[in-house]
Design a protein around this motif. Structure first.
Motif: not given
Ligand code: NDP
Ligand code: A1CAB
Length: 258
Positions: A198, A202, A220-221, A227, A230-231
């Motif tokens: 990660t 990353g 990602y959204r 994910t 999470g963010i």
């Protein structure tokens, strides 16, 4: 170019010395070293480097003097180096204090990625620094990574807080992720491999794309999956604000040290 390193066996001084030699930016007998615990018979496999008898001897033999001791050890150094370039790596020790050396002063802010030649080490030059001083500074820093010239000494404090922190903030994130992985019952080996992928994987994905992180996070959204959840929860819990507060505090600390 005769380069002196005060703090030559420290975290940064050792990385600089090793890479100056490996990149042939300096010949062994043009590298003058000084530390606290005494000479080493073998300095990164080299036996032709010069170990100065004392700081006066180092200053006499050097054209450029890299000061890479901890800020608390600076006052006791007693470095006097007229007609020399004094290139300081020290966090928080200001040009006004370094002027006591009677040298021409440049402050650079490297970080531990110097070990792998990946340090971004911006610098700020005092008014008396010459074009040759700047050229020599860039050449020396090229051994450990990249650089830019800054427009104010206050920016050195910002750079101490940001790139100067090296691996510290990724390590803080990794520590939190390891805590989560262990709580989920993963073995230590698998937890470390998962967090390494990660953080390190990353980071490699972000190389050369840092300016695009907003778009990447939106990508990602857009999956509306784990994910993104999470963010967005991290941001709602104050993650971004906490990071900015940390960097403001670190910058303030750097500005108050010297
Ligand atoms: N490490 C980092 O990631 C960063 C460091 N910096 C700055 O760089 C500077 C060096 O840091 P770092 O390399 O981590 O520190 P270290 O503690 O690893 O190394 C300090 C060096 O200074 C030497 N030293 C201490 N006192 C004296 C003295 N009186 N005379 C001669 N040598 C002395 C030590 O000698 P000996 O080896 O014999 O003990 C050692 O070689 C610091 O000012 C720090 O703020 C800035 C940004 C990042
Ligand atoms: O004290 C500091 O913040 C910098 C980073 C590690 C060593 N010096």
């Amino acid at each position: 170019m005769k380069i002196g390193i005060i703090g030559a066996t420290g975290w940064l001084g050792s990385a600089l010395g090793r890479r100056l030699l490996a990149n042939k930016i300096v010949q062994e007998d043009d590298l003058i070293l000084f530390n606290r615990s005494g000479p080493r018979a073998d300095y990164h496999g080299c036996r032709g480097v010069i170990w100065a008898r004392d700081i006066t001897d180092l200053a006499r033999r050097s054209e450029v003097i890299v000061v890479s001791v901890r800020p608390e050890d600076w006052p006791g150094l007693g470095l006097i180096a007229p007609d020399r370039l004094v290139l300081s790596f020290m966090a928080g020790v200001r040009i006004a204090a370094l002027a006591a050396t009677q040298g021409r002063v440049i402050r650079a802010m490297p970080n531990a990625a110097a070990e792998i030649g990946r340090s971004y080490s911006p610098f700020f030059a005092a008014p008396e620094a010459t074009a040759l001083d700047r050229e020599r500074t860039r050449r020396i820093i090229s051994a450990i990574g990249t650089t830019d010239e800054l427009s104010s000494e206050a920016q050195v404090d910002v750079m101490t807080a940001l790139p100067g922190s090296g691996a510290a903030y990724p390590a803080l994130l990794a520590e939190a992720m390891l805590g989560f992985a262990r709580e989920q019952g993963l073995s230590e080996d698998i937890a470390c491999r998962a967090v390494a992928a990660t953080i390190s994987g990353g980071a490699e994905l972000l190389a050369g794309r840092i300016g695009e992180v907003g778009a990447l996070l939106d990508a990602y959204r857009a999956y509306r999956g784990p994910t993104g959840a999470g963010i967005d929860r991290a941001i709602a819990e104050g993650f971004s604000g906490a990071v900015k507060t940390a960097l403001v505090a670190a910058t303030k600390k750097a500005s108050e040290m010297g």
